[in-house]
Design an enzyme around this catalytic site. Structure first.
Site, short mmCIF file in Angstrom:
data_model
loop_
_atom_site.label_atom_id
_atom_site.label_comp_id
_atom_site.label_asym_id
_atom_site.label_seq_id
_atom_site.Cartn_x
_atom_site.Cartn_y
_atom_site.Cartn_z
N ASP A 43 0.78 -1.25 0.00
CA ASP A 43 0.00 0.00 0.00
C ASP A 43 0.81 1.30 0.00
O ASP A 43 0.58 2.18 -0.80
CB ASP A 43 -0.92 0.05 1.23
N GLU B 156 2.83 -9.56 11.48
CA GLU B 156 2.51 -9.18 10.09
C GLU B 156 3.79 -8.75 9.34
O GLU B 156 4.01 -9.12 8.21
CB GLU B 156 1.50 -8.02 10.14
#
Ligand code: DGY
Length: 465
Positions: free
Chosen positions: A190, A426
């Protein structure tokens, strides 16, 4: 789940952990995946991402295939239940039972405006890197019962083919075999600095943005997440797509963010090759893939290869210019199989250069997601520096396939060390000296799944050709 114990300075031979610790971590990885299972699909992480995500589902299925093959097949079935009539596989398939809020949810996306979107399940209105055919082939190869896995893919195959057709029909306007993404969320990375030069062209000073409320910052510290300026642009683009009723031609005409990305195109190229192989395993027809593959190979290497920097660049289609910054995604042609042996050697040099923590990696884990010497590098911020296990997993396979066995084993060892020291996060600090290295969401599904998969890989010999 408590993070695994901290063992610093352990020497790891051939990517293998000592037996008892290895067994504990395997059990913990399975516990993460089982804990995130909803009965229909696996959440990437229950607190931050309570729905189903596109490429997450593929990576998760790869891990599940090792011990819950039926669930692995269901993971992909659940995702493709959200496929649009155009063939597009959405970035998010929403879970009506989600226990936590997520922004942007279905009420913000409003994909009911799109004629091609399914009414149920509700989805977002963009896509993500297409790794599903690659996952399916990998699952077939690692499954204990390959015959059963093959059967479960018969119904999936036409949907996979339709998802590839979508890209060449709607995302390749010049018919050059290169597809564009139209939102940073489509890239999977992103807030990579790669998009900065494009996003800063979107002037929002005279734009009335829709109101929105972020949910991510309630779970993860803002220093690890994209900025407000990033989100304003993400929201602006979604609003534009809504106004276009998600019509692909209309979006192409009006969207200020249209980028041909080397990672996205590498993953599509690999998945298309894998689709051809799946077709022969399943006795199905994938003849149309051949032309896409030939054209993509030519265009990719003529348009995205930068002979000066000996690296691949993204290309800004709106402004007709290259984006010459070095993100780890530029090395993914190794995974895609698009680099010639000479280009692969240049990429391997790049991965071992000081920009990515080399040559000896004494200070850095392999591989920081962005050039550590660039001013935009940020070791804690999402895709602007931290190490990601899915990228490492792809680079492990890419290096291995080009014969860089030592490099591949070193990536695998670093994944093991990150998980062993910090847990199933993550993303991770790129600095070996850090004592707090887990970033973003904890109990993150693809980290657990790909750890399981890498642990199941046979060690490759240390010889470097
Ligand atoms: C998020 O919410 O940060 C996701 O990356 C969007 O796909």
């Amino acid at each position: 789940m408590a993070p695994p114990s901290l063992h610093r300075g352990r020497v790891n031979l051939g990517g293998r952990l000592p037996r008892p610790q290895h067994k504990t971590l395997l059990a913990q990885a399975k516990a993460v995946l089982d804990g995130n299972w909803t009965g229909h699909f696996t959440m990437p992480s229950p607190r931050l991402y309570p729905h189903q995500w596109n490429w997450d589902a593929a990576f998760i299925a790869i891990g599940l295939a090792h011990y819950r093959p039926a669930r692995a097949a269901q993971e992909l079935r659940a995702l493709f239940a959200g496929q649009w009539q155009t063939g597009m596989v959405p970035q998010i398939v929403f879970n009506p039972q989600a226990a936590r809020p997520y922004f942007p949810g279905p009420e913000f996306w409003q994909t009911r405006r799109a004629a091609a979107a399914p009414r149920k399940p509700e989805t977002s209105g963009i896509t993500m890197p297409p790794v599903h055919a690659t996952a399916a082939l990998h699952m077939y190869r690692t499954a204990r019962n390959a015959a059963r896995m093959r059967e479960s893919f018969q119904a999936l195959f036409p949907k996979l083919l339709a998802s590839h057709r979508y890209f060449y029909r709607f995302r390749d306007p010049a018919h050059e075999g290169l597809v564009y993404i139209r939102h940073p969320w489509e890239s999977g990375v992103d807030n990579s600095p790669t998009w900065d030069a494009v996003l800063c062209e979107i002037d929002l000073t005279r734009v009335a943005l829709p109101d929105y409320q972020r949910e991510d910052l309630a779970t993860v510290s803002s220093e690890q997440r994209p900025t407000r300026e990033d989100y304003d642009r993400y929201v602006y683009l979604v609003d534009l797509f809504r106004q276009c009723d998600y019509n692909d031609e209309e979006i192409f005409r009006t969207c200020p963010f249209l980028v041909q990305d080397p990672m996205f195109n590498s993953l599509l190229y690999k998945a298309t090759n894998d689709l051809v192989e799946l077709a022969s395993i399943l006795n199905q027809d994938a003849g149309e893939c051949e032309e896409w593959l030939q054209q993509s190979y030519r265009s990719f290497n003529s348009k995205l290869w930068n002979a000066e920097t000996r690296a691949y660049d993204a290309f800004d289609l709106v402004r007709g210019r290259r984006i010459p910054v070095q993100a780890v995604t530029g090395f993914l042609p190794l995974f895609g199989g698009l680099a010639t042996p000479e280009q692969a050697a240049a990429l391997y040099d790049g991965l071992r250069s000081p920009s990515f923590g080399g040559p000896d990696f004494a200070r850095f884990f392999r591989f920081p997601s962005f050039d550590v010497r660039h001013k935009a590098f940020d070791p804690r911020k999402y895709w602007r520096g931290p190490v990601w296990v899915n990228v490492d997993w792809m680079l492990y396979h890419g290096l291995k396939s080009y014969g860089y066995k030592e490099g591949a084993e070193a990536v695998r060892r670093d994944v093991f060390e990150l998980v062993e020291r910090f847990g199933f996060y993550e993303y991770f600090t790129p600095y070996r000296e850090s004592t707090v290295g887990g970033l973003g969401a904890d109990r993150f599904s693809w980290t657990a799944a790909l750890y399981l998969d890498l642990a199941g890989e046979k060690p490759i010999s240390e010889r470097n050709p």
